[in-house]
Motif scaffolding. Structure first.
Motif, PDB file in Angstrom:
ATOM      1  N   GLU A   1       0.773  -1.165   0.204  1.00 54.79           N
ATOM      2  CA  GLU A   1       0.478   0.253  -0.345  1.00 54.79           C
ATOM      3  C   GLU A   1       1.277   1.119   0.223  1.00 54.79           C
ATOM      4  O   GLU A   1       1.567   1.743   0.941  1.00 54.79           O
ATOM      5  N   VAL A   2       0.438   2.349  -1.297  1.00 55.51           N
ATOM      6  CA  VAL A   2       0.529   3.796  -0.557  1.00 55.51           C
ATOM      7  C   VAL A   2      -0.278   4.758  -0.278  1.00 55.51           C
ATOM      8  O   VAL A   2      -0.883   4.642  -0.950  1.00 55.51           O
ATOM      9  N   ARG A   3       0.242   5.107   0.860  1.00 56.64           N
ATOM     10  CA  ARG A   3      -0.363   6.440   1.554  1.00 56.64           C
ATOM     11  C   ARG A   3      -0.102   7.860   0.938  1.00 56.64           C
ATOM     12  O   ARG A   3       1.438   8.042   1.473  1.00 56.64           O
ATOM     13  N   LEU A   4      -1.332   8.694   1.213  1.00 52.75           N
ATOM     14  CA  LEU A   4      -1.186   9.682   0.976  1.00 52.75           C
ATOM     15  C   LEU A   4      -1.972  10.730   1.751  1.00 52.75           C
ATOM     16  O   LEU A   4      -2.790  10.220   2.039  1.00 52.75           O
ATOM     17  N   SER A   5      -1.179  11.789   2.473  1.00 52.35           N
ATOM     18  CA  SER A   5      -1.959  12.631   3.566  1.00 52.35           C
ATOM     19  C   SER A   5      -1.519  13.862   3.313  1.00 52.35           C
ATOM     20  O   SER A   5       0.276  14.266   3.307  1.00 52.35           O
ATOM     21  N   ALA A   6      -1.726  15.003   4.856  1.00 51.01           N
ATOM     22  CA  ALA A   6      -1.337  16.093   4.720  1.00 51.01           C
ATOM     23  C   ALA A   6      -1.999  16.539   5.931  1.00 51.01           C
ATOM     24  O   ALA A   6      -2.485  15.751   6.146  1.00 51.01           O
ATOM     25  N   ALA A   7      -1.367  17.287   6.614  1.00 51.45           N
ATOM     26  CA  ALA A   7      -1.418  17.894   7.936  1.00 51.45           C
ATOM     27  C   ALA A   7      -0.898  19.431   8.262  1.00 51.45           C
ATOM     28  O   ALA A   7       0.508  19.381   7.715  1.00 51.45           O
ATOM     29  N   LEU A   8      -2.229  19.998   8.998  1.00 47.30           N
ATOM     30  CA  LEU A   8      -1.634  20.955   9.083  1.00 47.30           C
ATOM     31  C   LEU A   8      -0.633  21.428  10.994  1.00 47.30           C
ATOM     32  O   LEU A   8      -0.889  20.808  11.364  1.00 47.30           O
TER      33      LEU A   8
ATOM     34  N   ALA B   1       2.214  28.688  10.696  1.00 43.24           N
ATOM     35  CA  ALA B   1       2.665  27.377  10.248  1.00 43.24           C
ATOM     36  C   ALA B   1       3.541  26.629   8.776  1.00 43.24           C
ATOM     37  O   ALA B   1       3.329  27.212   8.173  1.00 43.24           O
ATOM     38  N   TRP B   2       3.036  25.723   9.376  1.00 44.93           N
ATOM     39  CA  TRP B   2       3.345  25.153   8.008  1.00 44.93           C
ATOM     40  C   TRP B   2       2.002  23.732   7.964  1.00 44.93           C
ATOM     41  O   TRP B   2       1.369  23.553   8.110  1.00 44.93           O
ATOM     42  N   VAL B   3       2.389  22.839   6.443  1.00 44.04           N
ATOM     43  CA  VAL B   3       1.876  21.754   5.494  1.00 44.04           C
ATOM     44  C   VAL B   3       2.572  20.305   5.505  1.00 44.04           C
ATOM     45  O   VAL B   3       3.826  21.391   5.242  1.00 44.04           O
ATOM     46  N   ASP B   4       2.524  19.692   6.390  1.00 45.88           N
ATOM     47  CA  ASP B   4       3.633  18.038   6.216  1.00 45.88           C
ATOM     48  C   ASP B   4       2.137  17.533   5.123  1.00 45.88           C
ATOM     49  O   ASP B   4       1.793  17.174   5.622  1.00 45.88           O
ATOM     50  N   VAL B   5       3.149  17.093   3.592  1.00 47.33           N
ATOM     51  CA  VAL B   5       3.197  16.766   2.732  1.00 47.33           C
ATOM     52  C   VAL B   5       3.180  14.619   3.162  1.00 47.33           C
ATOM     53  O   VAL B   5       4.331  15.362   2.908  1.00 47.33           O
ATOM     54  N   VAL B   6       2.462  14.175   3.403  1.00 49.62           N
ATOM     55  CA  VAL B   6       3.169  12.575   3.313  1.00 49.62           C
ATOM     56  C   VAL B   6       3.160  11.493   2.481  1.00 49.62           C
ATOM     57  O   VAL B   6       1.668  11.608   1.626  1.00 49.62           O
ATOM     58  N   VAL B   7       4.212  11.218   1.675  1.00 41.62           N
ATOM     59  CA  VAL B   7       3.903   9.541   1.061  1.00 41.62           C
ATOM     60  C   VAL B   7       4.494   8.244   1.583  1.00 41.62           C
ATOM     61  O   VAL B   7       5.900   8.748   2.017  1.00 41.62           O
ATOM     62  N   ALA B   8       4.231   7.735   2.006  1.00 45.33           N
ATOM     63  CA  ALA B   8       4.402   6.699   2.863  1.00 45.33           C
ATOM     64  C   ALA B   8       4.341   5.826   1.615  1.00 45.33           C
ATOM     65  O   ALA B   8       3.297   4.978   1.272  1.00 45.33           O
TER      66      ALA B   8
END
Length: 434
Positions: free
Chosen positions: A326-333, A352-359
């Motif tokens: 599985e490949v997961r895309l997510s984002a968090a402030l 503030a920042w945004v974390d864009v995550v690809v796992a």
């Protein structure tokens, strides 16, 4: 030197006054002392008797004159001190270290960078030793240079040069210059590696195309000809991908080409997931994109560059994942308050920042290679990358895109378990879509 001049002037003035007190009434001695005073003041010979501008027999007159001489000397010393301070400040602004010595080898002047290098007690002490040797050679009339390579960390390359200082064939001393060439050497090495890697990457598919074409020309079997044509098309696509990635990398390196606009992050991730859904299906990999949240973080960014950066991460995650994973895309402030105190800079604001995550759950990256994965053409699994058509430029593009946006790339990986890339980017202030 200037302070010594002022001291000499004061001492001479006091001595002259003392002598005058002893020789009052003695015309010849008074006249000779007057000439000394005039010469000290830089006025040439003193006036002859009958032309004197001072009353030689008046102690008050001599004292007044000596006071004017002392005042002039002090003003000259102050002006000289200002000039010296001005030159020192100017030398301290130089990006190179400079040391000037006289004909006896005594240091006459040096700037702050040179003082720092010469006083170092670590590996930089090799630079100080080199400067001393080159200055000795320069005092003998020999101009020489030397390159000192320090292994670090961090590694440094210091270039030292020594030159004689002379006027009309008369030796006045020597000067040494110390220049940090680390960045220039690194850029040259990167350029050489880039040209060598690019030549290799293009030579392979071009050579394959030439060989396949020769084979195709003499092949009569229709099935074999079809297979050869497909191979030629695949190699041509590989060349096209390399050229496209090179052009994209050149473009993102030019920060001025960015188009700034509000970019909602979640829709962008969903778009990337849609673009690579067929690629994931062919590799039997599940691609999980985020749901539309109640509040979506917003970036003020170049949307096209972000699409390419996140797309490269997703493409790599799919390529290096095993079937069924599985490949997961997510984002968090996030904000500064979310960081541990040790990670928050002292001058940090509340940006503030945004974390864009690809796992992914793929093969992972060896610990000793995590620093190199962002280099151009570098591949962790070269055989697998070639089989999947990778160019080795994807993560270089990702790094430059994030740098263009004032962010950072974070990597967490474990061999056989998976890899997580996090793009930490500044969020657009006071903007969110609900």
């Amino acid at each position: 030197m200037i302070a010594a001049l002022v001291a000499v002037a004061a001492a001479l003035a006091v001595a002259l006054v003392a002598v005058l007190l002893l020789v009052r009434g003695r015309s010849s001695a008074s006249e000779r002392l007057g000439r000394v005073v005039h010469r000290f003041a830089g006025e040439g010979e003193a006036p002859r008797p009958g032309e004197a501008r001072l009353d030689r027999n008046s102690l008050d007159g001599w004292i007044t004159y000596l006071e004017s001489v002392a005042t002039t000397a002090a003003m000259t010393a102050n002006l000289a001190e200002r000039d010296r301070a001005r030159w020192q400040l100017a030398m301290n602004e130089l990006a190179v270290g400079v040391v000037l010595v006289d004909e006896d080898g005594n240091v006459c002047a040096s700037n702050a960078l040179a003082d720092e290098m010469m006083s170092a007690r670590d590996a930089m002490a090799l630079v100080g030793a080199g400067v001393t040797q080159l200055l000795e050679s320069a005092q003998e009339g020999q101009a020489r240079s030397r390159t000192v390579k320090l292994t670090g960390p961090p590694p440094q390359v210091i270039e030292i040069s020594g030159h004689p200082v002379a006027s009309d064939s008369h030796a006045l001393g020597a000067v040494a210059v110390m220049a940090d060439r680390t960045d220039g050497v690194r850029v040259d090495e990167v350029r050489r590696d880039f040209v060598a890697n690019l030549s290799h990457e293009l030579r392979t598919p071009v050579g394959a195309i030439a060989l396949l074409s020769e084979t195709l020309a003499g092949e009569d079997d229709a099935a074999v000809r079809t297979r050869l044509v497909d191979r030629i098309g695949a190699e041509a696509d590989r060349v096209r991908h390399i050229i496209d990635d090179l052009l994209e990398l050149s473009r993102v390196e030019l920060e001025g080409s960015m188009r700034q606009e509000p970019v909602p992050v979640v829709p962008l991730l969903c778009e990337v997931a849609h673009q690579y859904s067929e690629h994931a299906r062919k590799n039997d990999v599940s691609l999980v994109s985020p749901d539309v949240a109640e509040q979506q973080p917003v970036l003020h960014a170049d949307r096209g560059q972000l699409l390419r950066a996140v797309g490269n991460l997703v493409d790599n995650a799919i390529k290096y994942s095993d079937p069924g994973s599985e490949v997961r895309l997510s984002a968090a402030l996030g904000s500064q308050d979310d960081r541990p105190p040790s990670e928050v800079p002292a001058d940090a604001d509340e940006q503030a920042w945004v974390d864009v995550v690809v796992a992914d759950e793929g093969i992972g990256i060896p610990a000793d290679e995590t620093e190199r994965v962002f280099e151009r053409f570098y591949r962790v699994d070269k055989a697998r990358a070639r089989a999947t058509g990778g160019t080795g430029l994807g993560l270089s593009i990702v790094r430059h895109v994030v740098m263009n946006h004032g962010g950072e790339v974070m990597l967490q990986t474990r061999e056989g378990v998976g890899t997580t890339f996090t793009l930490r980017l500044p969020a657009e202030q006071d903007r969110a879509i609900t």
